[in-house]
Design a protein around this motif. Structure first.
Motif, PDB file in Angstrom:
ATOM      1  N   ALA A 155     -13.377  -3.985   5.811  1.00 52.17           N
ATOM      2  CA  ALA A 155     -12.689  -3.783   4.831  1.00 52.17           C
ATOM      3  C   ALA A 155     -12.208  -2.528   4.751  1.00 52.17           C
ATOM      4  O   ALA A 155     -10.718  -2.049   4.303  1.00 52.17           O
TER       5      ALA A 155
ATOM      6  N   ILE B  44      -8.315  -0.918   5.032  1.00 52.49           N
ATOM      7  CA  ILE B  44      -7.796  -0.296   3.736  1.00 52.49           C
ATOM      8  C   ILE B  44      -6.942   1.023   4.330  1.00 52.49           C
ATOM      9  O   ILE B  44      -6.102   1.434   3.926  1.00 52.49           O
TER      10      ILE B  44
ATOM     11  N   ALA C 163      -3.101   1.677   4.172  1.00 52.85           N
ATOM     12  CA  ALA C 163      -2.551   2.577   3.018  1.00 52.85           C
ATOM     13  C   ALA C 163      -1.409   3.124   3.109  1.00 52.85           C
ATOM     14  O   ALA C 163      -0.588   3.299   2.368  1.00 52.85           O
TER      15      ALA C 163
END
Length: 41
Positions: A10, A14, A18
């Motif tokens: 995860a 991210i 991002a």
């Protein structure tokens, strides 16, 4: 152990997603520090 690997995956997702998402919103450093009025001498 599975929870730790899931957290690592995860975090990587991210971290890679991002910048693309933030550029879609216009939150890049270049857009924050530049303006339309530029003085050229």
């Amino acid at each position: 152990m599975k929870v730790m690997f899931s957290a690592f995956v995860a975090a990587l997702v991210i971290a890679f997603a991002a910048p693309m998402v933030l550029n879609q919103f216009g939150w890049s450093v270049a857009e924050q520090t530049s303006s339309a009025s530029v003085r050229l001498d």
